[in-house]
Design a protein around this motif. Structure first.
Motif, PDB file in Angstrom:
ATOM      1  N   ASP A 125      48.020  13.047 -45.132  1.00  0.00           N
ATOM      2  CA  ASP A 125      47.019  12.252 -44.449  1.00  0.00           C
ATOM      3  C   ASP A 125      46.297  13.157 -43.449  1.00  0.00           C
ATOM      4  OD1 ASP A 125      45.459  10.452 -43.141  1.00  0.00           O
ATOM      5  OD2 ASP A 125      47.066   9.045 -42.640  1.00  0.00           O
ATOM      6  N   SER A 126      45.122  13.653 -43.838  1.00  0.00           N
ATOM      7  CA  SER A 126      44.386  14.591 -42.984  1.00  0.00           C
ATOM      8  C   SER A 126      43.821  13.923 -41.740  1.00  0.00           C
ATOM      9  CB  SER A 126      43.243  15.234 -43.787  1.00  0.00           C
ATOM     10  OG  SER A 126      43.761  15.947 -44.904  1.00  0.00           O
ATOM     11  N   SER A 127      43.778  12.596 -41.714  1.00  0.00           N
ATOM     12  CA  SER A 127      43.224  11.878 -40.556  1.00  0.00           C
ATOM     13  C   SER A 127      44.250  11.678 -39.456  1.00  0.00           C
ATOM     14  CB  SER A 127      42.673  10.521 -41.003  1.00  0.00           C
ATOM     15  OG  SER A 127      43.723   9.671 -41.464  1.00  0.00           O
ATOM     16  N   ARG A 128      45.509  12.011 -39.729  1.00  0.00           N
ATOM     17  CA  ARG A 128      46.566  11.827 -38.735  1.00  0.00           C
ATOM     18  C   ARG A 128      47.285  13.144 -38.510  1.00  0.00           C
ATOM     19  NH1 ARG A 128      50.348   7.196 -40.823  1.00  0.00           N
ATOM     20  NH2 ARG A 128      51.210   7.422 -38.712  1.00  0.00           N
ATOM     21  N   MET A 129      47.631  13.419 -37.253  1.00  0.00           N
ATOM     22  CA  MET A 129      48.355  14.624 -36.921  1.00  0.00           C
ATOM     23  C   MET A 129      49.850  14.314 -36.787  1.00  0.00           C
ATOM     24  SD  MET A 129      46.018  16.956 -36.842  1.00  0.00           S
ATOM     25  CE  MET A 129      45.186  16.025 -38.148  1.00  0.00           C
ATOM     26  N   ASP A 130      50.671  15.291 -37.152  1.00  0.00           N
ATOM     27  CA  ASP A 130      52.117  15.125 -37.067  1.00  0.00           C
ATOM     28  C   ASP A 130      52.587  15.582 -35.695  1.00  0.00           C
ATOM     29  OD1 ASP A 130      54.839  15.010 -37.380  1.00  0.00           O
ATOM     30  OD2 ASP A 130      54.848  15.956 -39.360  1.00  0.00           O
ATOM     31  N   ASP A 131      53.034  14.638 -34.865  1.00  0.00           N
ATOM     32  CA  ASP A 131      53.450  14.946 -33.498  1.00  0.00           C
ATOM     33  C   ASP A 131      54.718  15.796 -33.461  1.00  0.00           C
ATOM     34  OD1 ASP A 131      51.318  13.447 -32.615  1.00  0.00           O
ATOM     35  OD2 ASP A 131      52.501  11.600 -32.406  1.00  0.00           O
ATOM     36  N   ARG A 132      55.493  15.766 -34.531  1.00  0.00           N
ATOM     37  CA  ARG A 132      56.760  16.498 -34.543  1.00  0.00           C
ATOM     38  C   ARG A 132      56.663  17.853 -35.238  1.00  0.00           C
ATOM     39  NH1 ARG A 132      61.452  11.939 -35.791  1.00  0.00           N
ATOM     40  NH2 ARG A 132      60.939  10.535 -34.045  1.00  0.00           N
ATOM     41  N   ALA A 133      55.492  18.211 -35.717  1.00  0.00           N
ATOM     42  CA  ALA A 133      55.328  19.492 -36.406  1.00  0.00           C
ATOM     43  C   ALA A 133      55.422  20.637 -35.408  1.00  0.00           C
ATOM     44  CB  ALA A 133      53.991  19.528 -37.136  1.00  0.00           C
ATOM     45  N   GLU A 134      55.957  21.772 -35.865  1.00  0.00           N
ATOM     46  CA  GLU A 134      56.089  22.934 -34.993  1.00  0.00           C
ATOM     47  C   GLU A 134      54.721  23.494 -34.619  1.00  0.00           C
ATOM     48  OE1 GLU A 134      58.593  25.791 -36.846  1.00  0.00           O
ATOM     49  OE2 GLU A 134      60.380  24.498 -36.865  1.00  0.00           O
ATOM     50  N   LYS A 135      53.771  23.411 -35.548  1.00  0.00           N
ATOM     51  CA  LYS A 135      52.431  23.938 -35.296  1.00  0.00           C
ATOM     52  C   LYS A 135      51.498  22.797 -34.932  1.00  0.00           C
ATOM     53  CE  LYS A 135      48.820  26.754 -37.431  1.00  0.00           C
ATOM     54  NZ  LYS A 135      48.390  27.478 -38.662  1.00  0.00           N
ATOM     55  N   PRO A 136      50.886  22.825 -33.752  1.00  0.00           N
ATOM     56  CA  PRO A 136      49.963  21.754 -33.351  1.00  0.00           C
ATOM     57  C   PRO A 136      48.782  21.659 -34.332  1.00  0.00           C
ATOM     58  CG  PRO A 136      50.558  23.127 -31.476  1.00  0.00           C
ATOM     59  CD  PRO A 136      51.081  23.822 -32.689  1.00  0.00           C
ATOM     60  N   ARG A 140      49.648  14.997 -41.092  1.00  0.00           N
ATOM     61  CA  ARG A 140      50.859  14.232 -41.439  1.00  0.00           C
ATOM     62  C   ARG A 140      51.137  14.373 -42.940  1.00  0.00           C
ATOM     63  NH1 ARG A 140      53.313   9.626 -39.182  1.00  0.00           N
ATOM     64  NH2 ARG A 140      55.381   9.464 -40.125  1.00  0.00           N
ATOM     65  N   GLU A 141      52.329  14.799 -43.265  1.00  0.00           N
ATOM     66  CA  GLU A 141      52.725  14.984 -44.660  1.00  0.00           C
ATOM     67  C   GLU A 141      53.992  14.177 -44.939  1.00  0.00           C
ATOM     68  OE1 GLU A 141      53.174  19.127 -45.385  1.00  0.00           O
ATOM     69  OE2 GLU A 141      51.026  19.559 -45.244  1.00  0.00           O
ATOM     70  N   LEU A 142      54.094  13.724 -46.158  1.00  0.00           N
ATOM     71  CA  LEU A 142      55.233  12.912 -46.555  1.00  0.00           C
ATOM     72  C   LEU A 142      55.585  13.216 -48.002  1.00  0.00           C
ATOM     73  CD1 LEU A 142      57.160  10.576 -45.702  1.00  0.00           C
ATOM     74  CD2 LEU A 142      55.481   9.011 -46.709  1.00  0.00           C
ATOM     75  N   VAL A 143      56.873  13.377 -48.249  1.00  0.00           N
ATOM     76  CA  VAL A 143      57.363  13.595 -49.608  1.00  0.00           C
ATOM     77  C   VAL A 143      58.131  12.355 -50.035  1.00  0.00           C
ATOM     78  CG1 VAL A 143      58.772  15.024 -51.120  1.00  0.00           C
ATOM     79  CG2 VAL A 143      57.512  16.080 -49.237  1.00  0.00           C
ATOM     80  N   VAL A 144      57.739  11.791 -51.141  1.00  0.00           N
ATOM     81  CA  VAL A 144      58.376  10.576 -51.650  1.00  0.00           C
ATOM     82  C   VAL A 144      58.941  10.876 -53.032  1.00  0.00           C
ATOM     83  CG1 VAL A 144      58.026   8.177 -52.326  1.00  0.00           C
ATOM     84  CG2 VAL A 144      56.749   9.118 -50.389  1.00  0.00           C
ATOM     85  N   GLN A 145      60.176  10.475 -53.246  1.00  0.00           N
ATOM     86  CA  GLN A 145      60.758  10.606 -54.578  1.00  0.00           C
ATOM     87  C   GLN A 145      60.980   9.215 -55.152  1.00  0.00           C
ATOM     88  OE1 GLN A 145      64.158  13.167 -54.974  1.00  0.00           O
ATOM     89  NE2 GLN A 145      64.067  13.103 -57.201  1.00  0.00           N
TER      90      GLN A 145
END
Length: 221
Positions: A125-136, A140-145
């Motif tokens: 989701d390029s419109s949302r930033m991941d607050d917990r990512a090491e790199k600011p 937001r990325e998600l892997v679903v199985q």
């Protein structure tokens, strides 16, 4: 231990004993050839792993010894026959011990009526930033199985873990095959199927409920 792993260890142990016994030493060469065939099948179909490295090294040593003409072995390296055989046996026993300590376990087969398919989907989701990512500024990325009821398929069996998810000590899990088929077609009969979402809190490994993840699709969920 898997079938061809056991067969390969047994072949090398028998070959080592044969090489130490003058009356049946001639059996070492056909056993070495048989060992190469079994090892090839093991690597291609079962998938090799670090616990098998000693026995594979023993096989290479045995083949290298057998490639030396018998007359040259007898004239130039007569004292090497026993050390080579003992080394091959020790390497085979080492692999056997490693497989007892760190076994290639098997997963129980699902109890339902459907084959199980699985698919991994990477979402970003390029419109949302991941607050917990090491790199600011990381999106937001998600892997679903997904696991789902499937039709019969010859697709490759899914691994217990991908190579990127393992370290050296656990890398054998990347060739430990589950009972689900990668990207198998969804079952054409029996639908629509109910949907079930399983999530694990925090850093808990979802594989702790792996049997449930595969049993539910086999039952039509």
């Amino acid at each position: 231990m898997r079938l061809f792993e056991v067969i390969l260890i047994a072949i090398l142990l028998v070959a080592a004993v044969a090489q130490l016994t003058k009356s049946v030493a001639h059996w070492s060469r056909p056993l070495a050839v048989f060992g190469v065939l079994v090892a090839t099948w093991h690597v291609i179909h079962e998938g090799t792993h670090w616990q098998m490295f000693p026995v594979l090294a023993g096989l290479i040593l045995l083949v290298a010894w057998q490639l030396i003409p018998a007359s040259r072995r007898a004239s130039r390296y007569p004292a090497m026959r026993s050390p080579v055989a003992i080394t091959v046996a020790l390497l085979s026993i080492t692999t056997f011990g490693l497989l007892l300590i760190v076994p290639m376990f098997t997963l129980p087969k699902p109890t339902g009526t459907y084959p199980v398919g699985t698919r991994i989907i990477y979402l970003k989701d390029s419109s949302r930033m991941d607050d917990r990512a090491e790199k600011p500024g990381t999106s937001r990325e998600l892997v679903v199985q997904l696991w789902y009821p499937a039709d019969a398929s010859n697709n490759h069996l899914a691994a217990y873990q991908t190579t990127s998810e393992t370290i050296l000590a656990t890398s054998y899990r990347s060739v430990l095959w589950t009972n689900s088929r990668e990207d198998a077609p969804v079952a054409a009969q029996g639908g629509p199927f109910p949907y079930c979402c399983l999530t694990m809190p925090g850093q808990v490994d979802a594989r702790r409920i792996l049997s449930l993840q595969r049993t539910l699709p086999a039952m039509g969920m």
